[in-house]
Design an enzyme around this catalytic site. Sequence first.
Site, mmCIF file in Angstrom:
data_model
loop_
_atom_site.group_PDB
_atom_site.id
_atom_site.type_symbol
_atom_site.label_atom_id
_atom_site.label_comp_id
_atom_site.label_asym_id
_atom_site.label_seq_id
_atom_site.Cartn_x
_atom_site.Cartn_y
_atom_site.Cartn_z
ATOM 1 N N LEU A 1 -12.573 -22.751 1.958
ATOM 2 C CA LEU A 1 -11.185 -22.979 2.377
ATOM 3 C C LEU A 1 -10.711 -24.401 2.079
ATOM 4 O O LEU A 1 -11.479 -25.360 2.192
ATOM 5 C CB LEU A 1 -11.042 -22.685 3.876
ATOM 6 N N HIS A 2 -9.456 -24.499 1.694
ATOM 7 C CA HIS A 2 -8.826 -25.800 1.425
ATOM 8 C C HIS A 2 -7.421 -25.777 2.025
ATOM 9 O O HIS A 2 -7.038 -24.787 2.683
ATOM 10 C CB HIS A 2 -8.804 -26.093 -0.082
ATOM 11 N N SER B 1 -10.178 -23.151 -4.957
ATOM 12 C CA SER B 1 -11.612 -23.267 -4.663
ATOM 13 C C SER B 1 -12.377 -23.619 -5.935
ATOM 14 O O SER B 1 -13.460 -24.196 -5.874
ATOM 15 C CB SER B 1 -12.144 -21.959 -4.089
ATOM 16 N N MET C 1 -11.378 -15.679 0.044
ATOM 17 C CA MET C 1 -12.760 -15.596 -0.445
ATOM 18 C C MET C 1 -13.558 -16.813 0.035
ATOM 19 O O MET C 1 -14.617 -17.126 -0.507
ATOM 20 C CB MET C 1 -12.786 -15.495 -1.970
ATOM 21 N N ASP D 1 -1.281 -17.137 -6.546
ATOM 22 C CA ASP D 1 -1.690 -15.918 -7.258
ATOM 23 C C ASP D 1 -0.485 -14.972 -7.277
ATOM 24 O O ASP D 1 -0.479 -13.938 -6.611
ATOM 25 C CB ASP D 1 -2.890 -15.287 -6.546
ATOM 26 N N HIS E 1 -5.298 -22.594 1.772
ATOM 27 C CA HIS E 1 -5.604 -21.538 2.752
ATOM 28 C C HIS E 1 -5.061 -21.919 4.134
ATOM 29 O O HIS E 1 -4.533 -21.069 4.857
ATOM 30 C CB HIS E 1 -7.119 -21.331 2.868
ATOM 31 N N GLN F 1 -13.659 -7.587 -7.964
ATOM 32 C CA GLN F 1 -12.582 -8.231 -8.718
ATOM 33 C C GLN F 1 -13.089 -9.254 -9.727
ATOM 34 O O GLN F 1 -12.302 -9.929 -10.372
ATOM 35 C CB GLN F 1 -11.545 -8.842 -7.773
ATOM 36 N N GLN G 1 -0.888 -11.287 -8.175
ATOM 37 C CA GLN G 1 -1.597 -10.582 -7.098
ATOM 38 C C GLN G 1 -0.629 -10.245 -5.955
ATOM 39 O O GLN G 1 -0.602 -9.118 -5.458
ATOM 40 C CB GLN G 1 -2.725 -11.485 -6.589
HETATM 41 P P1 AMP Z 1 -8.776 -17.081 -2.549
HETATM 42 O O1 AMP Z 1 -9.695 -17.529 -1.459
HETATM 43 O O2 AMP Z 1 -8.750 -17.991 -3.728
HETATM 44 O O3 AMP Z 1 -8.949 -15.635 -2.901
HETATM 45 O O4 AMP Z 1 -7.327 -17.187 -1.930
HETATM 46 C C1 AMP Z 1 -6.991 -16.590 -0.712
HETATM 47 C C2 AMP Z 1 -5.510 -16.711 -0.511
HETATM 48 O O5 AMP Z 1 -5.141 -18.089 -0.531
HETATM 49 C C3 AMP Z 1 -4.700 -16.032 -1.632
HETATM 50 O O6 AMP Z 1 -3.584 -15.374 -1.053
HETATM 51 C C4 AMP Z 1 -4.280 -17.193 -2.496
HETATM 52 O O7 AMP Z 1 -3.088 -16.964 -3.211
HETATM 53 C C5 AMP Z 1 -4.088 -18.277 -1.448
HETATM 54 N N1 AMP Z 1 -4.162 -19.607 -2.073
HETATM 55 C C6 AMP Z 1 -5.174 -20.107 -2.832
HETATM 56 N N2 AMP Z 1 -4.868 -21.349 -3.272
HETATM 57 C C7 AMP Z 1 -3.640 -21.637 -2.777
HETATM 58 C C8 AMP Z 1 -2.754 -22.750 -2.881
HETATM 59 N N3 AMP Z 1 -3.074 -23.832 -3.590
HETATM 60 N N4 AMP Z 1 -1.565 -22.695 -2.241
HETATM 61 C C9 AMP Z 1 -1.210 -21.602 -1.516
HETATM 62 N N5 AMP Z 1 -2.000 -20.499 -1.380
HETATM 63 C C10 AMP Z 1 -3.189 -20.520 -2.005
#
Ligand code: AMP
Length: 280
Positions: A31-32, A183, A28, A147, A35, A59, A150
């Site tokens: 990015l960190h 995020s 989404m 997640d 990601h 969602q 998920q």
């Molecule tokens: P999001 O942008 O939050 O929807 O996350 C996108 C993807 O990045 C999802 O598969 C999350 O599980 C994964 N993700 C988010 N934060 C982390 C994290 N700290 N470590 C590993 N994967 C992450």
Amino acid sequence: MKTAINAKQIRDFLAPLRSQRIAFVPTMGCLHAGHVSLIRKAKASADIVVVSIYVNPLQFGINEDFSEYPRTFEKDAGICRNEAVDFIFQPENLYPDGGSNITLKVNAMDHMLCGGARPGHFDGVVTVVNMLLNIIQPNIAIFGEKDWQQLAIIKRMVSDLHMPVEIIGSEIIREANGLAMSSRNRYLSPTELKQALTLSLALQLSQGLAQQGLGNDNILEQARQCLNAQHITTEYLEILDENSLQPSHQSQHQRLFIAAKIGQTRLIDNISLQQSGEKT
Ligand code: AMP
């Protein structure tokens, strides 16, 4: 690196590359390093990497943070470029006519944890992930263990619907102090950031106790005390079998799951309670 803003564009970009192995990382945005770890895993196991950036309205619940969710496309594109991503897929809207006429419904593994607190959330997740996988048609797709529910539901969707893609989980990336990257961490004030740290501290404490052989009730009690000391009320704090997401005291594959609101920000985290020697 190229950016596509609709399904036709990304399909046209990918059409001549279909003989190569394509990896897909749905996000989404904002990015960190979490990601980035998924992107690196994708790069390591495929020839072509596609990252999607889409804040999926389906969602988010009615009182959730859809409109405030951070959108940082320029910065995200810079990160993707540095990681040698091949394509960004950043659709304006994925739903025909702006609406969702056909949706998927999750009937298992969604009554507990985040599914209990966010009704319809996982229906929205699987509907959009299904669409994205249909558009990109990757060989593999990478999702974070952060997640966990998920990831488990998406694996089930792919298996139940016979979808020709391999789903790969990727470990949780944390700040040096243990806080799981998210995020949403940017919503936290300095005081809230300190309080949020207690979530990962409670998880680490629990993992240590599990390794000493303590029972689940004791582990949960001590984790609760640790959280209470910082005035944190959890939305859930549960030990479940990590595959079925059902309670199980005998399971060798137990995982502790937590969700809590720190100020207005809802955070989630989880940790394996397996002893290191037991890992399979
Ligand atoms: P999001 O942008 O939050 O929807 O996350 C996108 C993807 O990045 C999802 O598969 C999350 O599980 C994964 N993700 C988010 N934060 C982390 C994290 N700290 N470590 C590993 N994967 C992450």
